[in-house]
Design an enzyme around this catalytic site. Structure first.
Site, mmCIF file in Angstrom:
data_model
loop_
_atom_site.group_PDB
_atom_site.id
_atom_site.type_symbol
_atom_site.label_atom_id
_atom_site.label_comp_id
_atom_site.label_asym_id
_atom_site.label_seq_id
_atom_site.Cartn_x
_atom_site.Cartn_y
_atom_site.Cartn_z
ATOM 1 N N ARG A 70 0.833 -1.188 0.000
ATOM 2 C CA ARG A 70 0.000 0.000 0.000
ATOM 3 C C ARG A 70 0.875 1.248 0.000
ATOM 4 N NH1 ARG A 70 -1.874 0.568 4.424
ATOM 5 N NH2 ARG A 70 -1.315 -1.382 5.420
ATOM 6 N N TYR A 198 -1.756 -3.390 -6.969
ATOM 7 C CA TYR A 198 -1.472 -4.180 -5.781
ATOM 8 C C TYR A 198 -2.545 -4.113 -4.698
ATOM 9 C CZ TYR A 198 0.799 -6.669 -2.199
ATOM 10 O OH TYR A 198 1.058 -7.625 -1.253
ATOM 11 N N LYS A 207 -9.679 -2.307 1.645
ATOM 12 C CA LYS A 207 -9.404 -1.169 2.530
ATOM 13 C C LYS A 207 -10.174 0.082 2.084
ATOM 14 C CE LYS A 207 -6.768 -3.964 4.503
ATOM 15 N NZ LYS A 207 -5.959 -4.199 5.657
ATOM 16 N N HIS A 227 -10.680 -2.504 11.499
ATOM 17 C CA HIS A 227 -9.595 -3.344 10.980
ATOM 18 C C HIS A 227 -9.364 -4.505 11.958
ATOM 19 C CE1 HIS A 227 -5.155 -3.400 9.405
ATOM 20 N NE2 HIS A 227 -5.926 -4.194 8.712
ATOM 21 N N SER A 249 -1.540 -4.029 9.913
ATOM 22 C CA SER A 249 -1.223 -4.975 8.851
ATOM 23 C C SER A 249 0.081 -5.718 9.183
ATOM 24 C CB SER A 249 -1.030 -4.244 7.531
ATOM 25 O OG SER A 249 -2.170 -3.486 7.231
ATOM 26 N N CYS A 251 0.728 -8.009 11.447
ATOM 27 C CA CYS A 251 1.024 -8.223 12.867
ATOM 28 C C CYS A 251 0.349 -9.491 13.377
ATOM 29 C CB CYS A 251 0.589 -7.029 13.713
ATOM 30 S SG CYS A 251 1.612 -5.568 13.471
ATOM 31 N N ASP A 276 -9.483 -9.864 8.826
ATOM 32 C CA ASP A 276 -8.959 -8.520 8.546
ATOM 33 C C ASP A 276 -9.935 -7.381 8.848
ATOM 34 O OD1 ASP A 276 -6.807 -6.885 7.646
ATOM 35 O OD2 ASP A 276 -7.777 -6.630 5.708
ATOM 36 N N ARG A 367 1.859 -12.245 -0.822
ATOM 37 C CA ARG A 367 0.516 -12.563 -0.320
ATOM 38 C C ARG A 367 -0.086 -13.783 -0.988
ATOM 39 N NH1 ARG A 367 -1.871 -8.745 3.598
ATOM 40 N NH2 ARG A 367 -0.200 -7.254 3.868
#
Ligand code: SAT
Ligand code: MN
Length: 587
Positions: A70, A198, A207, A227, A249, A251, A276, A367
């Site tokens: 991002r 991406y 998001k 989130h 993100s 974690c 998420d 990912r």
């Protein structure tokens, strides 16, 4: 497909006029359509076919090396008034932003197909679900949206029945980082994203819609878009307690959402609802109910193994799109931290023969995209229209020092303060320096679509809506000792902390009151088989008044950015904790 919704058909016509595609293709999400798109992407090199014997229907996508995460510095919230976006967002005036974006979009789809993707965020038939339409020139985005959302005819039916949808316009453009912007117009329920293919920049349901636009929408409608992962913890009697947990993100949200309890937790099970994003609404009984707006996982690959997340490994390996991982000579995906030895030969994420000097073989933010339905622990309640009742909200981040393993907020107001005061070390999920501590309230710093001060006020207002709200916790799996080693084993052993939280929710365990909140009493977190030195546990549960005093100063400085808009309740919490810490130091 066609639509009877005039707003939608007009918008499609306008976009086609502006972008000049060669053709327009409505996407219904069917297998046949996906096969056609995959064939096209394999032919032009967008996708590489992985070993179909060991990894059926799995493909690898290598994104442009300048387009792997991002881009927060290129992400804007464009509200009419600058203050409504707040110091937490980059802002541009809507007219200026539209003009800038329309210039970029002009003619950008010449020679390309324009895909029209109607999608639903949330279970079919849920009053909490919301629809969107993404227009994109990227078949890779379509293939990912098909996994991540509920896409196609039923979503379109929802739009036609309700008359509202979020408009998301996306083009990969020429992938030039200088011509890359992710713009949000929350007042118009509109997103314009240009120049990136991406993840969070391009899969606009995620998001951009489900957090930035939805958080704004949620404030006006009285709910929360967060989130957060959502999981159910089933005890040996069959009783399930649901919790939602917010971490920045990369974690460990996906790992926690699919946690496998240690062997000694006989009869305990963890059920995955989401990994998420959570949309939270007050239900008829005053409890907070959560739905997962997504239908798939877009998780970080490196570090995922049968040791760290066996359920995730069982989810992957079929019908999966891998992005920027490495590949073995026999066409299997590979990443750092995967099970087994590193193969001697690898093709790295840039498509070169791997050489240690070039850094990791898989990009640290590589990912996988996979349907949640493939997860062995996917909850039977994940598609429940009413959502699942949440007993605890958990916040956290990466903090090498300071934050104890777990503590409980004293009440809702203190819970909101604790969440607003969160900080975490940055990760590879966003472009920029990794490992720097930054404030990340509610793990929403990159995702809140309006002024954080108004957002905290909105959070606080839930105390007026209900006296049956969840308890609030803060956890830190990432405390390190002086030698830089993690003190807590993490992963499946996080169950020990979840169990304490469940016990607290049921009122069956004691806690010790400290200025920062309630900590587990000695021995209350079951570390039985961990063979952990008692001193380590003492350290993990310690609250150092001098460090916390310094932290309160940082929080105060940070809060000052919000000026008069900062809710008084947060100032009052800051003062209470500071006073109590001082009193403790003086004693
Ligand atoms: O790229 S995404 O925003 O979808 C993933 C993340 O950073 O959490
Ligand atoms: Mn995320």
């Amino acid at each position: 497909m066609t639509t009877s919704n005039k707003q939608l058909s007009d918008w499609i016509a306008q976009v086609a006029e502006l972008t000049q595609p060669d053709r327009i293709q409505w996407c219904d999400g069917s297998d046949a359509e996906n096969d056609q798109l995959v064939e096209l992407m394999v032919a032009d090199g967008t996708l590489e076919v992985l070993n179909q014997e060991t990894h059926p229907n799995c493909y690898l996508h290598r994104s442009d090396p300048s387009d792997v995460a991002r881009v927060e510095h290129l992400t804007f919230v464009c509200t009419s008034h600058r203050d409504d976006a707040g110091p937490n967002n980059h802002w541009m005036a809507p007219a200026e932003a539209h003009a800038k974006m329309d210039e970029l979009f002009r003619g950008c789809m010449r020679g390309r197909t324009m895909y029209v993707v109607p999608y639903l965020m949330g279970p079919y038939g849920s009053p909490y679900s919301r629809a969107g339409v993404e227009i994109t020139d990227s078949p890779y985005v379509v293939a990912n949206m098909r996994i991540m959302t509920r896409m196609g005819q039923k979503a379109l039916a929802h739009i036609e029945a309700t008359g509202t949808f979020v408009k998301g316009l996306h083009s990969v453009g020429d992938l030039n980082p200088d011509r890359r912007f992710i713009m949000h117009f929350p007042e118009e329920l509109t997103i314009k994203s240009f120049g990136s293919g991406y993840g969070g920049n391009a899969l606009l349901g995620k998001k951009c819609h489900a957090l930035r636009i939805a958080s704004y929408q949620a404030r006006t409608e009285g709910w929360l878009a967060e989130h957060m992962l959502i999981l159910g913890i089933e005890d040996p009697t069959g009783n399930t307690t649901y919790v939602a947990a917010a971490f920045p993100s990369a974690c460990g949200k996906t790992n926690l959402a699919m946690l496998q309890p240690p062997a000694e937790f006989k009869g305990w099970k963890v059920w995955t609802v989401g990994d998420d994003i959570a949309w939270l609404n007050v239900g008829p009984d005053g409890r907070l109910y959560a739905i997962n707006p997504e239908a798939g996982f877009f998780g970080v690959a490196p570090g995922t193994s049968t040791k760290t997340n066996a359920n995730c490994m069982a989810t992957l390996g079929r019908n999966t799109i891998y992005t920027n991982v490495a590949v073995t000579p026999d066409g299997k995906p590979w990443w750092e931290g995967m099970d087994g030895e590193r193969p001697n030969e690898l093709i790295d994420w840039k498509g070169r023969e791997w050489d240690e000097e070039n850094g990791p073989a898989a990009h640290p933010n590589s990912r996988f995209t996979v349907s949640a339905a493939q997860c062995p622990t996917y909850s039977a309640q994940a598609n429940a229209p009413e959502g699942v009742p949440i007993s605890a909200l958990i916040f956290g981040g990466r903090r090498a020092a300071l934050a104890p393993l777990v503590f409980e907020a004293l009440d809702w107001e203190h819970g909101v303060f604790t969440a607003a005061a969160c900080a975490s070390e940055t990760t590879a999920a966003a472009v920029g320096e990794v490992g720097k501590v930054r404030r990340d309230p509610m793990a929403m710093q990159p995702f809140c679509g309006y002024n954080f001060a108004d957002y905290w006020r909105h959070w606080l207002s839930f105390a007026e809506k209900s006296d049956n709200l969840p308890k609030v916790y803060h956890v830190n799996w990432f405390r390190k000792n002086a030698q830089g080693k993690f003190l807590w084993p993490g992963f499946g052993d996080n169950m020990r902390v979840l169990k304490w939280i469940v016990d607290r929710c049921q009122g069956s365990t004691e806690a010790v009151r400290t200025p920062i909140g309630n900590l587990p009493a000695a021995g209350a977190v079951d570390v039985n088989t961990l063979k952990m030195d008692e001193r380590v546990m003492d350290e993990l549960l310690s609250v150092h008044p001098d460090l916390w005093n310094a932290e309160m100063k940082h929080i105060e400085e940070y809060f000052n950015n919000y000026g008069d808009r900062l809710p008084e309740a947060l100032k009052a919490q800051l003062k209470r904790i500071t006073d109590e810490l001082k009193a403790q130091q003086a004693a």
